[in-house]
Design an enzyme around this catalytic site. Structure first.
Site, PDB file in Angstrom:
ATOM      1  N   GLY A  46       0.794  -1.165   0.168  1.00 43.25           N
ATOM      2  CA  GLY A  46       0.074  -0.189   0.399  1.00 43.25           C
ATOM      3  C   GLY A  46       0.697   1.593   0.244  1.00 43.25           C
ATOM      4  N   GLN A  51       3.420   9.725   1.279  1.00 41.39           N
ATOM      5  CA  GLN A  51       4.506   9.387   1.270  1.00 41.39           C
ATOM      6  C   GLN A  51       4.836   9.861   0.558  1.00 41.39           C
ATOM      7  OE1 GLN A  51       2.950   5.516   2.574  1.00 41.39           O
ATOM      8  NE2 GLN A  51       4.449   5.218   3.254  1.00 41.39           N
ATOM      9  N   CYS A  89       5.982  -0.549   7.579  1.00 39.70           N
ATOM     10  CA  CYS A  89       6.456   1.150   6.618  1.00 39.70           C
ATOM     11  C   CYS A  89       7.156   1.466   5.679  1.00 39.70           C
ATOM     12  CB  CYS A  89       5.633   2.148   7.444  1.00 39.70           C
ATOM     13  SG  CYS A  89       4.972   3.696   6.546  1.00 39.70           S
ATOM     14  N   LEU A  90       6.226   1.528   4.588  1.00 38.71           N
ATOM     15  CA  LEU A  90       7.791   1.801   3.709  1.00 38.71           C
ATOM     16  C   LEU A  90       8.069   3.203   3.867  1.00 38.71           C
ATOM     17  CD1 LEU A  90       5.766   1.186  -0.119  1.00 38.71           C
ATOM     18  CD2 LEU A  90       7.715  -0.044   1.191  1.00 38.71           C
ATOM     19  N   HIS A 131      -4.434   1.885   7.690  1.00 39.24           N
ATOM     20  CA  HIS A 131      -2.969   2.191   7.622  1.00 39.24           C
ATOM     21  C   HIS A 131      -2.726   3.532   6.653  1.00 39.24           C
ATOM     22  CE1 HIS A 131       1.780   1.286   7.995  1.00 39.24           C
ATOM     23  NE2 HIS A 131       1.432   2.351   6.475  1.00 39.24           N
ATOM     24  N   GLU A 132      -3.236   3.424   5.435  1.00 39.89           N
ATOM     25  CA  GLU A 132      -2.988   4.509   4.507  1.00 39.89           C
ATOM     26  C   GLU A 132      -3.374   5.710   5.120  1.00 39.89           C
ATOM     27  OE1 GLU A 132      -0.450   3.947   3.025  1.00 39.89           O
ATOM     28  OE2 GLU A 132      -0.508   2.075   2.856  1.00 39.89           O
ATOM     29  N   HIS A 135      -2.124   7.628   7.425  1.00 35.66           N
ATOM     30  CA  HIS A 135      -1.072   8.144   6.814  1.00 35.66           C
ATOM     31  C   HIS A 135      -1.442  10.100   6.283  1.00 35.66           C
ATOM     32  CE1 HIS A 135       2.448   6.251   6.473  1.00 35.66           C
ATOM     33  NE2 HIS A 135       2.298   5.163   5.910  1.00 35.66           N
TER      34      HIS A 135
END
Ligand code: NI
Length: 172
Positions: A46, A51, A89-90, A131-132, A135
């Site tokens: 995702g 990000q 997380c990226l 999660h997104e 963000h």
């Protein structure tokens, strides 16, 4: 399509609520395509637009690594249950934590054609979407983690379905 740089968690744009998309123009469509390429290159499941440094309420998710969910201006309309699972997380490389999330959610959003859509999700997709959306509100999983998990612990843990399937590779 082009790869975009994924920002890490000390970048201020990750702590600011992202802005609503007013018009789905060619820039937004290009951003979506670039986000897909960037997420795949990073082997994530995702990605949220902030990000990659764009403060717009746009997210993508790909729980199986193939199909793609694209959501513009997503809001969580309903949620049910609670489940603790491991997330990475990226934007926070190498760190994993156990995060409680709703088991099932209903999300309202626009698709890339600008049509209003309702999506019901459970399991991994529900976790990624939460999660997104976090963000997009400037929230990181580390804010909500009950505890951080050693990556080596993930490699050795074959009991939990989520961690054995993904071996700590669930990053979004
Ligand atoms: Ni993330």
């Amino acid at each position: 399509m082009a790869l975009r740089q994924i920002l890490n968690d000390n970048h201020p744009v990750l702590r600011q609520p992202a802005r609503e998309v007013i018009k789905i123009n060619s820039g937004v469509l290009r951003l979506l395509d670039d986000m897909i390429e960037t997420m795949r290159e990073a082997e994530g499941v995702g990605l949220a637009a902030n990000q990659v440094g764009v403060s717009k309420r746009i997210l993508i998710a790909s729980p199986d690594g193939e199909s793609i969910v694209e959501l513009i201006n997503p809001t969580c309309a309903e949620n049910e249950g609670e489940e603790v699972g491991v997330e990475g997380c990226l934007s926070i490389p190498g760190q994993y934590g156990e995060v409680p999330r709703a088991e099932r959610i209903k999300v309202k959003a626009l698709n890339r054609e600008g049509r209003e859509i309702y999506l019901e999700a459970e399991g991994l997709l529900a976790r990624i979407l939460q999660h997104e959306i976090d963000h997009l509100d400037g929230i990181l999983f580390t804010d909500k983690a009950l505890r951080m998990v050693d990556p080596e612990e993930l490699q050795n843990d074959k009991t939990g379905e989520e961690s054995s399937d993904h071996k700590g590779e669930v990053k979004s």
